[in-house]
Design a protein around this motif. Structure first.
Motif, PDB file in Angstrom:
ATOM      1  N   ALA A  38     168.255 -30.120 -63.234  1.00 21.34           N
ATOM      2  CA  ALA A  38     167.648 -29.020 -63.688  1.00 21.34           C
ATOM      3  C   ALA A  38     166.651 -29.063 -64.990  1.00 21.34           C
ATOM      4  O   ALA A  38     165.740 -28.412 -65.066  1.00 21.34           O
ATOM      5  CB  ALA A  38     168.742 -27.867 -64.005  1.00 21.34           C
ATOM      6  N   ASN A  39     167.202 -30.202 -66.058  1.00 18.83           N
ATOM      7  CA  ASN A  39     166.280 -30.275 -67.110  1.00 18.83           C
ATOM      8  C   ASN A  39     164.909 -30.971 -66.687  1.00 18.83           C
ATOM      9  O   ASN A  39     164.089 -30.750 -67.271  1.00 18.83           O
ATOM     10  CB  ASN A  39     167.060 -31.133 -67.934  1.00 18.83           C
ATOM     11  N   ILE A  40     165.018 -31.921 -65.723  1.00 16.87           N
ATOM     12  CA  ILE A  40     163.803 -32.543 -65.060  1.00 16.87           C
ATOM     13  C   ILE A  40     162.915 -31.375 -64.370  1.00 16.87           C
ATOM     14  O   ILE A  40     161.706 -31.425 -64.741  1.00 16.87           O
ATOM     15  CB  ILE A  40     164.155 -33.640 -64.275  1.00 16.87           C
ATOM     16  N   VAL A  41     163.558 -30.714 -63.730  1.00 13.90           N
ATOM     17  CA  VAL A  41     162.578 -29.820 -62.898  1.00 13.90           C
ATOM     18  C   VAL A  41     162.002 -28.775 -64.061  1.00 13.90           C
ATOM     19  O   VAL A  41     161.047 -28.435 -63.891  1.00 13.90           O
ATOM     20  CB  VAL A  41     163.444 -28.781 -62.060  1.00 13.90           C
ATOM     21  N   GLY A  42     162.707 -28.392 -65.057  1.00  9.37           N
ATOM     22  CA  GLY A  42     162.080 -27.282 -66.109  1.00  9.37           C
ATOM     23  C   GLY A  42     161.109 -28.154 -66.680  1.00  9.37           C
ATOM     24  O   GLY A  42     159.934 -27.497 -67.147  1.00  9.37           O
ATOM     25  N   SER A  43     161.031 -29.664 -67.045  1.00  8.30           N
ATOM     26  CA  SER A  43     160.158 -30.187 -67.911  1.00  8.30           C
ATOM     27  C   SER A  43     158.987 -30.119 -66.793  1.00  8.30           C
ATOM     28  O   SER A  43     157.779 -30.168 -67.273  1.00  8.30           O
ATOM     29  CB  SER A  43     160.663 -31.528 -68.156  1.00  8.30           C
ATOM     30  N   PRO A  53     147.988 -28.533 -61.660  1.00  4.69           N
ATOM     31  CA  PRO A  53     148.198 -27.641 -60.550  1.00  4.69           C
ATOM     32  C   PRO A  53     148.555 -28.774 -59.405  1.00  4.69           C
ATOM     33  O   PRO A  53     148.991 -28.409 -58.252  1.00  4.69           O
ATOM     34  CB  PRO A  53     146.895 -27.091 -60.605  1.00  4.69           C
ATOM     35  N   ASP A  54     148.268 -30.055 -59.638  1.00  2.69           N
ATOM     36  CA  ASP A  54     148.561 -31.077 -58.277  1.00  2.69           C
ATOM     37  C   ASP A  54     150.097 -30.880 -58.105  1.00  2.69           C
ATOM     38  O   ASP A  54     150.535 -31.398 -56.972  1.00  2.69           O
ATOM     39  CB  ASP A  54     147.771 -32.214 -58.729  1.00  2.69           C
ATOM     40  N   ILE A  55     150.861 -30.571 -58.991  1.00  2.55           N
ATOM     41  CA  ILE A  55     152.326 -30.789 -58.513  1.00  2.55           C
ATOM     42  C   ILE A  55     152.910 -29.506 -58.269  1.00  2.55           C
ATOM     43  O   ILE A  55     154.119 -29.468 -58.429  1.00  2.55           O
ATOM     44  CB  ILE A  55     153.176 -31.702 -59.794  1.00  2.55           C
ATOM     45  N   ALA A  56     152.184 -28.228 -58.221  1.00  2.00           N
ATOM     46  CA  ALA A  56     152.580 -27.039 -58.185  1.00  2.00           C
ATOM     47  C   ALA A  56     153.583 -26.998 -56.970  1.00  2.00           C
ATOM     48  O   ALA A  56     154.694 -26.557 -57.067  1.00  2.00           O
ATOM     49  CB  ALA A  56     151.622 -25.802 -58.076  1.00  2.00           C
ATOM     50  N   TYR A  57     152.858 -27.529 -56.009  1.00  2.00           N
ATOM     51  CA  TYR A  57     153.851 -27.330 -54.589  1.00  2.00           C
ATOM     52  C   TYR A  57     155.179 -28.044 -54.403  1.00  2.00           C
ATOM     53  O   TYR A  57     156.393 -27.723 -54.307  1.00  2.00           O
ATOM     54  CB  TYR A  57     152.984 -27.952 -53.329  1.00  2.00           C
ATOM     55  N   ALA A  58     154.861 -29.396 -55.175  1.00  2.00           N
ATOM     56  CA  ALA A  58     156.043 -30.247 -55.367  1.00  2.00           C
ATOM     57  C   ALA A  58     157.215 -29.518 -55.964  1.00  2.00           C
ATOM     58  O   ALA A  58     158.439 -29.498 -55.906  1.00  2.00           O
ATOM     59  CB  ALA A  58     155.713 -31.695 -55.582  1.00  2.00           C
ATOM     60  N   HIS A  73     167.371 -34.051 -52.446  1.00  2.00           N
ATOM     61  CA  HIS A  73     166.598 -33.325 -53.288  1.00  2.00           C
ATOM     62  C   HIS A  73     166.479 -34.300 -54.695  1.00  2.00           C
ATOM     63  O   HIS A  73     165.276 -34.420 -55.213  1.00  2.00           O
ATOM     64  CB  HIS A  73     167.396 -31.988 -53.895  1.00  2.00           C
ATOM     65  N   TRP A  74     167.427 -35.194 -55.098  1.00  2.00           N
ATOM     66  CA  TRP A  74     167.198 -35.874 -56.038  1.00  2.00           C
ATOM     67  C   TRP A  74     165.968 -37.046 -55.697  1.00  2.00           C
ATOM     68  O   TRP A  74     165.454 -37.322 -56.795  1.00  2.00           O
ATOM     69  CB  TRP A  74     168.718 -36.487 -56.455  1.00  2.00           C
ATOM     70  N   GLN A  75     166.160 -37.590 -54.595  1.00  2.00           N
ATOM     71  CA  GLN A  75     165.176 -38.475 -54.342  1.00  2.00           C
ATOM     72  C   GLN A  75     163.620 -37.873 -54.293  1.00  2.00           C
ATOM     73  O   GLN A  75     162.590 -38.517 -54.712  1.00  2.00           O
ATOM     74  CB  GLN A  75     165.338 -39.209 -52.922  1.00  2.00           C
ATOM     75  N   ALA A  76     163.501 -36.717 -53.890  1.00  2.00           N
ATOM     76  CA  ALA A  76     162.399 -36.025 -53.807  1.00  2.00           C
ATOM     77  C   ALA A  76     162.014 -35.755 -55.415  1.00  2.00           C
ATOM     78  O   ALA A  76     160.677 -35.642 -55.567  1.00  2.00           O
ATOM     79  CB  ALA A  76     162.425 -34.440 -53.017  1.00  2.00           C
ATOM     80  N   LEU A  77     162.679 -35.495 -56.008  1.00  2.00           N
ATOM     81  CA  LEU A  77     162.342 -35.138 -57.602  1.00  2.00           C
ATOM     82  C   LEU A  77     161.842 -36.394 -58.222  1.00  2.00           C
ATOM     83  O   LEU A  77     160.919 -36.371 -59.003  1.00  2.00           O
ATOM     84  CB  LEU A  77     163.619 -34.708 -58.343  1.00  2.00           C
ATOM     85  N   LYS A  78     162.742 -37.615 -57.878  1.00  2.00           N
ATOM     86  CA  LYS A  78     161.983 -38.961 -58.659  1.00  2.00           C
ATOM     87  C   LYS A  78     160.899 -39.250 -57.836  1.00  2.00           C
ATOM     88  O   LYS A  78     160.083 -39.988 -58.620  1.00  2.00           O
ATOM     89  CB  LYS A  78     163.256 -39.935 -58.126  1.00  2.00           C
TER      90      LYS A  78
END
Length: 260
Positions: A38-43, A53-58, A73-78
């Protein structure tokens, strides 16, 4: 992730994220509890809202599973972090000057990904607005209802973009910048036709009447909706995973470049 191998796009077509990939055992839950998901997603959300804007969809994709993320989900976040690591110098470049006879031109791009959510089968709406050709406003979000056709999904996305266009137009007029109505570019001919034609027929009578306010906006000339080819629709990168060549083309359309 500072020493990770960079990648060229923020999403990977191999990632098919769904709620079925959430932890199902105590061992998996214990492993994911040790990861600051959650911390990484928030950042990443902070970066996306401000300048990327290039990471908006991701980011919209991985944020759906913040309550109970799994290893997939963690692999996608990394993967997103690997993309950020390889594009730290990527910035929005603003240019253009206002003369006595010139006015800032605000243009928008809108797109949707029909049934893009594997869990709810809801479609994804995305838009990006530019001034002097550079992005100033963007959004990627799941639609609130399940669209029954690609036309309906595009029409819902167009409605959201028109609402944003009206707000931007009012703000620009207060600053005495905007000299004419805002143009919104859409790659769906059927959605454009529906926005201009008030006649109901069998295929569209189920669409919520609240969405049809866009017709009045267009009739009054407050917003102009134009057709744009799919290849030149910058909002494509905000609604779906793209090959690298198309992704870089979309970034060029909104002046998101590497800082020299």
């Amino acid at each position: 992730m500072s020493n990770s191998k960079p990648v060229v796009t923020p999403t990977n077509p191999q990632f098919k994220l769904s709620i079925d990939q959430c932890p199902s055992t105590d061992v998996e839950r214990a492993y994911m509890n040790s990861i600051p998901y959650a911390n990484i997603v928030g950042s990443l959300m902070y970066a996306m809202v401000c300048t990327r804007p290039d990471i908006a969809y991701a980011v919209s994709l991985v944020s759906r599973y913040m309550a109970n993320p799994g290893k997939a989900h963690w692999q996608a976040l990394k993967w997103i972090l690997r993309y950020i690591n390889g594009s730290l110098n990527r910035v929005l470049i603003y240019g253009g000057a206002l003369g006595e006879d010139s006015k800032a031109v605000i243009e928008g791009y809108v797109d949707s990904d029909y049934a893009g959510c594997m869990d709810s089968r809801k479609s994804i709406s995305g838009y990006v607005f530019t001034m002097f050709g550079t992005a100033i406003s963007w959004k990627a979000t799941l639609q609130k209802v399940v669209a029954l056709s690609t036309t309906e999904a595009e029409y819902i996305a167009l409605t959201e973009a028109v609402k944003e266009a009206l707000w931007l137009e009012g703000f620009a007029k207060e600053l005495k910048l905007q000299g004419r109505g805002i143009t919104v570019k859409c790659d769906s001919q059927s959605a454009i036709h529906l926005s201009r034609n008030s006649a109901y027929h069998e295929r569209t009578k189920h669409i919520d009447v609240r969405l049809h306010f866009v017709r009045g906006v267009i009739e009054r000339g407050e917003v102009q909706v134009l057709k744009v080819s799919t290849e030149d629709n910058a909002a494509d990168m905000i609604t779906k995973t793209l090959p690298s060549c198309k992704f870089f083309h979309c970034m060029q359309l909104i002046k998101l470049h590497e800082e020299s």
